[in-house]
Design a protein around this motif. Sequence first.
Motif, PDB file in Angstrom:
ATOM      1  N   ARG A 236       0.813  -1.220   0.000  1.00 45.42           N
ATOM      2  CA  ARG A 236       0.000   0.000   0.000  1.00 45.42           C
ATOM      3  C   ARG A 236       0.847   1.270   0.000  1.00 45.42           C
ATOM      4  NH1 ARG A 236      -4.195   0.251   4.680  1.00 45.42           N
ATOM      5  NH2 ARG A 236      -3.917  -1.985   4.803  1.00 45.42           N
TER       6      ARG A 236
ATOM      7  N   ALA B 278       0.149   7.032   3.395  1.00 48.24           N
ATOM      8  CA  ALA B 278      -0.109   5.784   4.137  1.00 48.24           C
ATOM      9  C   ALA B 278      -0.312   6.088   5.629  1.00 48.24           C
ATOM     10  CB  ALA B 278       1.025   4.780   3.913  1.00 48.24           C
TER      11      ALA B 278
ATOM     12  N   CYS C   6      -1.939   6.211   9.212  1.00 53.42           N
ATOM     13  CA  CYS C   6      -2.753   5.338  10.058  1.00 53.42           C
ATOM     14  C   CYS C   6      -2.327   5.571  11.505  1.00 53.42           C
ATOM     15  CB  CYS C   6      -2.575   3.882   9.651  1.00 53.42           C
ATOM     16  SG  CYS C   6      -0.879   3.320   9.724  1.00 53.42           S
TER      17      CYS C   6
ATOM     18  N   GLU D 174      -4.983  -9.781  14.807  1.00 55.84           N
ATOM     19  CA  GLU D 174      -6.376  -9.697  15.280  1.00 55.84           C
ATOM     20  C   GLU D 174      -6.899 -11.047  15.783  1.00 55.84           C
ATOM     21  OE1 GLU D 174      -5.431  -8.912  12.163  1.00 55.84           O
ATOM     22  OE2 GLU D 174      -5.443  -6.718  12.195  1.00 55.84           O
TER      23      GLU D 174
ATOM     24  N   ASP E 273      -1.396  -2.832  16.977  1.00 51.91           N
ATOM     25  CA  ASP E 273      -1.330  -2.944  15.515  1.00 51.91           C
ATOM     26  C   ASP E 273      -1.724  -1.616  14.870  1.00 51.91           C
ATOM     27  OD1 ASP E 273      -0.911  -4.098  13.046  1.00 51.91           O
ATOM     28  OD2 ASP E 273      -2.791  -5.227  13.022  1.00 51.91           O
ATOM     29  N   LEU E 274      -1.516  -1.552  13.561  1.00 48.04           N
ATOM     30  CA  LEU E 274      -1.899  -0.365  12.802  1.00 48.04           C
ATOM     31  C   LEU E 274      -3.392  -0.409  12.534  1.00 48.04           C
ATOM     32  CD1 LEU E 274       0.933  -0.259  10.112  1.00 48.04           C
ATOM     33  CD2 LEU E 274       0.825   0.931  12.303  1.00 48.04           C
ATOM     34  N   VAL E 275      -4.018   0.742  12.677  1.00 46.44           N
ATOM     35  CA  VAL E 275      -5.444   0.856  12.394  1.00 46.44           C
ATOM     36  C   VAL E 275      -5.631   1.988  11.390  1.00 46.44           C
ATOM     37  CG1 VAL E 275      -7.738   1.240  13.373  1.00 46.44           C
ATOM     38  CG2 VAL E 275      -5.971   0.120  14.749  1.00 46.44           C
ATOM     39  N   ASP E 276      -6.363   1.672  10.316  1.00 43.63           N
ATOM     40  CA  ASP E 276      -6.675   2.709   9.329  1.00 43.63           C
ATOM     41  C   ASP E 276      -8.169   3.000   9.432  1.00 43.63           C
ATOM     42  OD1 ASP E 276      -6.807   4.411   7.207  1.00 43.63           O
ATOM     43  OD2 ASP E 276      -6.432   2.898   5.673  1.00 43.63           O
ATOM     44  N   THR E 277      -8.998   2.239   8.726  1.00 45.22           N
ATOM     45  CA  THR E 277     -10.446   2.458   8.811  1.00 45.22           C
ATOM     46  C   THR E 277     -11.038   1.839  10.074  1.00 45.22           C
ATOM     47  OG1 THR E 277     -10.858   0.410   7.624  1.00 45.22           O
ATOM     48  CG2 THR E 277     -10.662   2.412   6.298  1.00 45.22           C
ATOM     49  N   GLY E 278     -10.365   0.863  10.654  1.00 43.44           N
ATOM     50  CA  GLY E 278     -10.903   0.141  11.808  1.00 43.44           C
ATOM     51  C   GLY E 278     -11.733  -1.068  11.391  1.00 43.44           C
ATOM     52  N   ASN E 279     -11.873  -1.284  10.090  1.00 42.53           N
ATOM     53  CA  ASN E 279     -12.715  -2.387   9.596  1.00 42.53           C
ATOM     54  C   ASN E 279     -12.174  -3.763   9.981  1.00 42.53           C
ATOM     55  OD1 ASN E 279     -14.476  -0.606   8.477  1.00 42.53           O
ATOM     56  ND2 ASN E 279     -13.606  -0.717   6.406  1.00 42.53           N
ATOM     57  N   THR E 280     -10.843  -3.907   9.951  1.00 41.34           N
ATOM     58  CA  THR E 280     -10.249  -5.225  10.278  1.00 41.34           C
ATOM     59  C   THR E 280     -10.526  -5.563  11.742  1.00 41.34           C
ATOM     60  OG1 THR E 280      -8.521  -4.757   8.682  1.00 41.34           O
ATOM     61  CG2 THR E 280      -8.129  -6.603  10.146  1.00 41.34           C
TER      62      THR E 280
HETATM   63  P1  AMP Z   1      -8.094  -1.135   8.524  1.00 45.80           P
HETATM   64  O1  AMP Z   1      -8.982  -2.347   8.449  1.00 45.80           O
HETATM   65  O2  AMP Z   1      -8.387  -0.143   7.412  1.00 45.80           O
HETATM   66  O3  AMP Z   1      -8.112  -0.483   9.889  1.00 45.80           O
HETATM   67  O4  AMP Z   1      -6.594  -1.621   8.231  1.00 45.80           O
HETATM   68  C1  AMP Z   1      -5.964  -2.408   9.171  1.00 45.80           C
HETATM   69  C2  AMP Z   1      -5.056  -3.426   8.529  1.00 45.80           C
HETATM   70  O5  AMP Z   1      -4.267  -2.851   7.497  1.00 45.80           O
HETATM   71  C3  AMP Z   1      -4.101  -3.970   9.562  1.00 45.80           C
HETATM   72  O6  AMP Z   1      -3.820  -5.320   9.269  1.00 45.80           O
HETATM   73  C4  AMP Z   1      -2.879  -3.104   9.402  1.00 45.80           C
HETATM   74  O7  AMP Z   1      -1.701  -3.786   9.780  1.00 45.80           O
HETATM   75  C5  AMP Z   1      -2.910  -2.720   7.932  1.00 45.80           C
HETATM   76  N1  AMP Z   1      -2.561  -1.304   7.707  1.00 45.80           N
HETATM   77  C6  AMP Z   1      -3.385  -0.229   7.876  1.00 45.80           C
HETATM   78  N2  AMP Z   1      -2.773   0.905   7.554  1.00 45.80           N
HETATM   79  C7  AMP Z   1      -1.523   0.567   7.162  1.00 45.80           C
HETATM   80  C8  AMP Z   1      -0.378   1.309   6.703  1.00 45.80           C
HETATM   81  N3  AMP Z   1      -0.408   2.635   6.574  1.00 45.80           N
HETATM   82  N4  AMP Z   1       0.734   0.620   6.413  1.00 45.80           N
HETATM   83  C9  AMP Z   1       0.777  -0.707   6.535  1.00 45.80           C
HETATM   84  N5  AMP Z   1      -0.255  -1.481   6.961  1.00 45.80           N
HETATM   85  C10 AMP Z   1      -1.392  -0.857   7.274  1.00 45.80           C
END
Ligand code: AMP
Length: 205
Positions: free
Chosen positions: A10, A91, A93, A141, A154-161
Amino acid sequence: MLTIALSKGRILEQTLPLLKKAGLEIADKELNSRKLILDTNFDDIKVIVIRATDVPVFVQHGAADMGIAGKDVLLEHGANGLFELLDLGIAKCKLMVAASDKKQLKQDTLKIATKYVHSAKQYFEAKNQQIEIIKLYGAMELAPVVGLAHCIVDLVDTGNTLKANGLVPLEHIKDISSRLVVNTASFKTKNTQIKSWVSNIEKNL
Ligand code: AMP
């Protein structure tokens, strides 16, 4: 010759347009090939596309003069042999603590599944929380769901995972984005060339 190490995945998707705006292009033919060292539109610039965690290693040892990697990866690696020159603001998060609910964090010894061992240790030690780290390389997770750990870092972007696995983000450790790093020796020996690329990239952010 200048070698730039880019993180796969990404980060790469968001890095290529940024480099293009700065004048550096990699043809699709190169990107889609199995070659590990890619040509660019400049004869004296090569690009290598590798795992994000390997980028600071290549830059530290001078196998790449510059690199682009997430702050998460750089925090784990440490600053040995490299300088962070630019926050690219891509990128983005958050590094977070997540669990099924807040009660999970109330433990004498908190079991944490993560690949961010250094950042997790630093965060919880500052709070005087006793911890046990379970190092994983992916699918963090899963750990709380199967009883391997109380929580994850862990890294969180949208929180969907997290949501899809019945977890909620509870504590914010750090805002993360990708950074441009440079090998400390290259920064001296190839200073003019490096500075000119850094300024081209910065102008177009
Ligand atoms: P999300 O479901 O959008 O919160 O994304 C979470 C998943 O994507 C987790 O497994 C993270 O490790 C990975 N992730 C989210 N943002 C990044 C980023 N900027 N760089 C690398 N991995 C990411």
